[in-house]
Motif scaffolding. Sequence first.
Motif, mmCIF file in Angstrom:
data_model
loop_
_atom_site.group_PDB
_atom_site.id
_atom_site.type_symbol
_atom_site.label_atom_id
_atom_site.label_comp_id
_atom_site.label_asym_id
_atom_site.label_seq_id
_atom_site.Cartn_x
_atom_site.Cartn_y
_atom_site.Cartn_z
ATOM 1 N N LEU A 144 0.861 -1.028 0.012
ATOM 2 C CA LEU A 144 -0.022 -0.082 0.037
ATOM 3 C C LEU A 144 0.819 1.284 0.091
ATOM 4 C CD1 LEU A 144 -2.801 1.322 0.396
ATOM 5 C CD2 LEU A 144 -2.300 1.309 2.863
ATOM 6 N N ARG A 145 0.413 2.205 -0.820
ATOM 7 C CA ARG A 145 1.241 3.565 -0.791
ATOM 8 C C ARG A 145 0.342 4.463 -0.881
ATOM 9 N NH1 ARG A 145 5.708 4.808 1.024
ATOM 10 N NH2 ARG A 145 4.640 6.904 1.463
ATOM 11 N N CYS A 146 0.175 5.300 0.137
ATOM 12 C CA CYS A 146 -0.653 6.630 0.102
ATOM 13 C C CYS A 146 0.326 7.957 0.092
ATOM 14 C CB CYS A 146 -1.282 6.443 1.443
ATOM 15 S SG CYS A 146 -2.622 5.266 1.757
ATOM 16 N N ASN A 147 -0.332 8.686 -1.055
ATOM 17 C CA ASN A 147 0.810 9.942 -1.158
ATOM 18 C C ASN A 147 -0.209 11.129 -1.017
ATOM 19 O OD1 ASN A 147 3.195 8.613 -2.233
ATOM 20 N ND2 ASN A 147 2.048 7.883 -4.112
ATOM 21 N N SER A 148 0.144 11.922 -0.081
ATOM 22 C CA SER A 148 -0.216 13.037 0.056
ATOM 23 C C SER A 148 -1.757 13.180 0.354
ATOM 24 C CB SER A 148 0.299 14.233 -0.944
ATOM 25 O OG SER A 148 1.770 14.075 -1.057
ATOM 26 N N LEU A 149 -2.437 12.505 1.143
ATOM 27 C CA LEU A 149 -4.092 12.519 0.961
ATOM 28 C C LEU A 149 -4.554 13.490 1.876
ATOM 29 C CD1 LEU A 149 -4.626 8.591 1.964
ATOM 30 C CD2 LEU A 149 -4.508 9.737 -0.071
ATOM 31 N N VAL A 150 -5.377 14.123 1.212
ATOM 32 C CA VAL A 150 -6.065 15.345 1.769
ATOM 33 C C VAL A 150 -7.430 15.106 1.628
ATOM 34 C CG1 VAL A 150 -6.587 17.726 1.629
ATOM 35 C CG2 VAL A 150 -4.044 16.971 1.238
ATOM 36 N N LYS A 151 -8.202 15.413 3.100
ATOM 37 C CA LYS A 151 -9.732 15.082 2.811
ATOM 38 C C LYS A 151 -10.193 16.281 3.645
ATOM 39 C CE LYS A 151 -13.587 13.303 2.118
ATOM 40 N NZ LYS A 151 -14.137 13.266 0.500
ATOM 41 N N TRP A 152 -11.217 17.051 3.147
ATOM 42 C CA TRP A 152 -12.076 17.996 3.859
ATOM 43 C C TRP A 152 -13.183 17.769 3.864
ATOM 44 C CZ3 TRP A 152 -9.979 23.055 5.077
ATOM 45 C CH2 TRP A 152 -8.657 23.568 4.443
ATOM 46 N N PHE A 153 -13.974 17.880 5.321
ATOM 47 C CA PHE A 153 -15.381 17.806 5.637
ATOM 48 C C PHE A 153 -15.861 19.370 5.539
ATOM 49 C CE2 PHE A 153 -14.045 13.643 7.048
ATOM 50 C CZ PHE A 153 -14.763 12.867 5.950
ATOM 51 N N GLY A 154 -16.507 20.098 4.678
ATOM 52 C CA GLY A 154 -16.839 21.516 4.667
ATOM 53 C C GLY A 154 -15.589 22.346 4.797
ATOM 54 N N ASP A 155 -15.521 23.046 5.763
ATOM 55 C CA ASP A 155 -14.407 24.069 5.941
ATOM 56 C C ASP A 155 -13.230 23.485 6.916
ATOM 57 O OD1 ASP A 155 -15.736 24.232 8.236
ATOM 58 O OD2 ASP A 155 -15.718 26.602 8.127
ATOM 59 N N ARG A 156 -13.561 22.062 7.413
ATOM 60 C CA ARG A 156 -12.512 21.579 8.256
ATOM 61 C C ARG A 156 -11.653 20.471 7.510
ATOM 62 N NH1 ARG A 156 -12.382 17.080 11.754
ATOM 63 N NH2 ARG A 156 -14.297 16.065 10.599
ATOM 64 N N VAL A 157 -10.410 20.500 7.834
ATOM 65 C CA VAL A 157 -9.489 19.635 7.098
ATOM 66 C C VAL A 157 -9.511 18.039 8.078
ATOM 67 C CG1 VAL A 157 -7.583 20.655 7.815
ATOM 68 C CG2 VAL A 157 -7.458 19.097 5.776
ATOM 69 N N ALA A 158 -10.000 17.175 7.485
ATOM 70 C CA ALA A 158 -9.943 16.081 8.390
ATOM 71 C C ALA A 158 -8.628 15.159 8.223
ATOM 72 C CB ALA A 158 -11.118 15.038 8.082
ATOM 73 N N VAL A 159 -8.082 14.964 7.070
ATOM 74 C CA VAL A 159 -6.664 14.587 6.828
ATOM 75 C C VAL A 159 -6.014 15.559 5.932
ATOM 76 C CG1 VAL A 159 -5.653 12.573 5.663
ATOM 77 C CG2 VAL A 159 -7.544 12.071 6.763
ATOM 78 N N ASP A 160 -4.793 15.754 6.548
ATOM 79 C CA ASP A 160 -3.862 16.970 5.683
ATOM 80 C C ASP A 160 -2.577 16.490 5.419
ATOM 81 O OD1 ASP A 160 -2.990 19.385 5.253
ATOM 82 O OD2 ASP A 160 -2.946 20.106 7.185
ATOM 83 N N ASP A 161 -2.433 16.060 4.225
ATOM 84 C CA ASP A 161 -1.126 15.597 3.443
ATOM 85 C C ASP A 161 -0.814 14.587 4.453
ATOM 86 O OD1 ASP A 161 0.778 15.723 1.595
ATOM 87 O OD2 ASP A 161 2.095 17.331 3.064
ATOM 88 N N VAL A 162 -1.039 13.553 4.234
ATOM 89 C CA VAL A 162 -0.878 12.121 5.004
ATOM 90 C C VAL A 162 -0.137 11.318 3.844
ATOM 91 C CG1 VAL A 162 -1.635 10.233 6.185
ATOM 92 C CG2 VAL A 162 -2.249 12.390 6.835
ATOM 93 N N SER A 163 1.010 10.990 4.380
ATOM 94 C CA SER A 163 1.680 9.845 3.376
ATOM 95 C C SER A 163 2.319 8.748 4.170
ATOM 96 C CB SER A 163 2.748 10.680 2.517
ATOM 97 O OG SER A 163 2.288 11.425 1.698
ATOM 98 N N PHE A 164 1.950 7.550 3.803
ATOM 99 C CA PHE A 164 2.733 6.641 4.378
ATOM 100 C C PHE A 164 2.437 5.036 3.626
ATOM 101 C CE2 PHE A 164 -1.085 3.740 5.833
ATOM 102 C CZ PHE A 164 -2.083 4.943 5.658
#
Lengths: 385, 320
Positions: B14-34
């Motif tokens: 598994l390779r996750c690159n720079s994941l970003v997820k917003w819910f409305g104006d709140r960032v839930a996942v901010d640039d996660v890579s692993f």
Amino acid sequence: MSALTILSVGLRRIMRDRTALFFMIVLPIAVILIIGATVRGFSTFRVGVVNEGAGPSGTQLVSAMQRAPDLDVRMYPTATAAATAVARSEISTAVILPANMDSDLRDGKTVAVAVMAEPANSTQQAAAQEVESVVTDVGGRVQAALFTRIHVTGSYQQNLVRATEIQPKVAQVDVQQARVDSHSNTLPEGFSYSAPTMLVLFVFLNALAGGATIIETRRLGMYERMATTPIHTRTIIAGEALTYFCVALVQAVLIVLVAALIFGVSWGSPLAAIALVLAWAMVGGAAGMLSGSLFRTPEQASSIGPAIGIALAMLGGCMWPLSIVSQTMRDIGHATPQAWAVDAWTDLLSRGGTIVSILPQLAVLVTFAVGFLAIATSRMRRLLR
Amino acid sequence: MAHEPAAARSDPLLRCNSLVKWFGDRVAVDDVSFGLARGEIYGLLGPNGAGKTTTIKMVCGLLQPDSGSIMLDGRSTKEDLAARSLVGYVPQDVALYPDLTASENLSFLGRLYRLSGGLLEERIKEALELTDLTERRHDRVDSYSGGMKRRLNIAAGLLHHPKLLVLDEPTVGVDPQSRHAILERVRSFGIGGVSVLYTTHYMEEAERVCDRVGIIDHGRLIAEGTRRELVAHLGERDRIDLAATGDLQRVAAECRAIQGVVEAAVADDSVHLIADDGRHVLPAVLEAANRTGASVNSVEVKEADLEAVFLHLTGTALRE
């Protein structure tokens, strides 16, 4: 294929839910039985009888009326009391049996039996006609007795007894009523009235209440789990829609069969009836999906759903014929799919309609189903994402 | 416990690159890579609301990242529906039909994974054996205990022999015995060659089970490595846990002023401290507590662990 897997698990769960089965099968049939038995009374007339001293002939006429299936006989002491009861609509008509009726008949005199009914009131006229037919029947016997006394032998009384004995043995001309080119706007009475209307009511109501299952499945996290398997969201929605359609179809078919086999309901043209049952199952299934996607909690679906189902059934003519309400209410009623379904059943059961004559109603019902399903699908897509 | 060969890192499952997820104006996942190697157990450790569940939902294809990419065995889960068969997802809350039996639930989910006939039967049997539920397989799930439901929940994620098992807080609300059983199983999956992505907010679980740990807070992956690597951040520092009643925030504030104390935070009726030499600063810590009028119930000096790492990195103790 996966949609069928979802369908089979949905059906299996419903088969285990005794409450659901009760509401799906037992309750509708019980209500059909009750309403079918009570709505029999449309053609029974209440008749008031005043016996002013008519003697044995009068008594015979009264008992003949009491035996008549369409008459409900009540005795009144005076003509005035009977007239008041007619005016108050407590009875549809009143019959006055005059004093000396028996002796007058014996003497061969003409006896006038007065029947009270307003010429303008069609119910009262129909009641009077029923009474007249009983009077004519008894009159026939009286005439036969007089005839034999004059032309053959025996006393009037002996011959009357003989005529009464002979009458049932004489070849009868059987009169059957059939609706030919009828334009009736209502369903026939009895179970033929209750079965189609309750089919329309319960399939829809049950589907709305059944929307709770979708909400529960969502809350259980099952849709989320399904969404991690290699199937599309549309497959999940198709599987659920198929489940709701099948449940509605099974319920409708059970009601049709029970009504036909146990209550003797004739559902009209088989092809048309099948098409109508399928169309209504589509409307019901889609309404269930809509309920499951619009309500937030299972409790909302199972309590507000039936309330909406009953309200729409009232508007749509499941509780009483739309022909008795105002034009405005009739128009409002036709905003519900129920009204179109009841119209179609009325055509099949009362007017000998065919699949061709109910095509407009079928088209409207399918449109309702497609509309409901479209809204439900877009809502569910959002919820499953 | 790092048994990760260098080759595995170059060819991750598994390779996750720079994941970003917003819910409305709140960032839930901010640039996660692993990344996860084959057979590796990777723990995402962080408090509730840190972004763990959002991250793994993206890995399972339940959420689409606003940006970034996920490659699973060289395939994109976004475009390749069949790639979902590589993942076995075990949600945080038990997701099973309560009115069906264990066998029926597994059969249903197995069919959705395109299993059928003898193979399906075999996999159901195997999953039930792995989770010790064979004897209760014909009982309805609503008659199960909480721990049994959890185990069946895991069994449902194993049916199709995934290469990656994703477990979202599998031990929340589970009694200690079941918890132990679940953790043992998770370890055995790793040994069996299945990669495991594991989220938890229990430090001891992460320490016990995971080969590598990613510490996540406020949607950001703030540190990553084996337990040894992470603890090494702290050098020779110790952790002091002071259980007390009174104004604990004031105690923490007083302690921060003590020379040698690096961090101080309050959680669960305790003040958690990181200090250069725990035994040396202990008298000063007790004195500070006395000054505030707090009554000390117990005090403990421990070697640095992941809890201490978290405290050090975030300035807060792990919230329950």
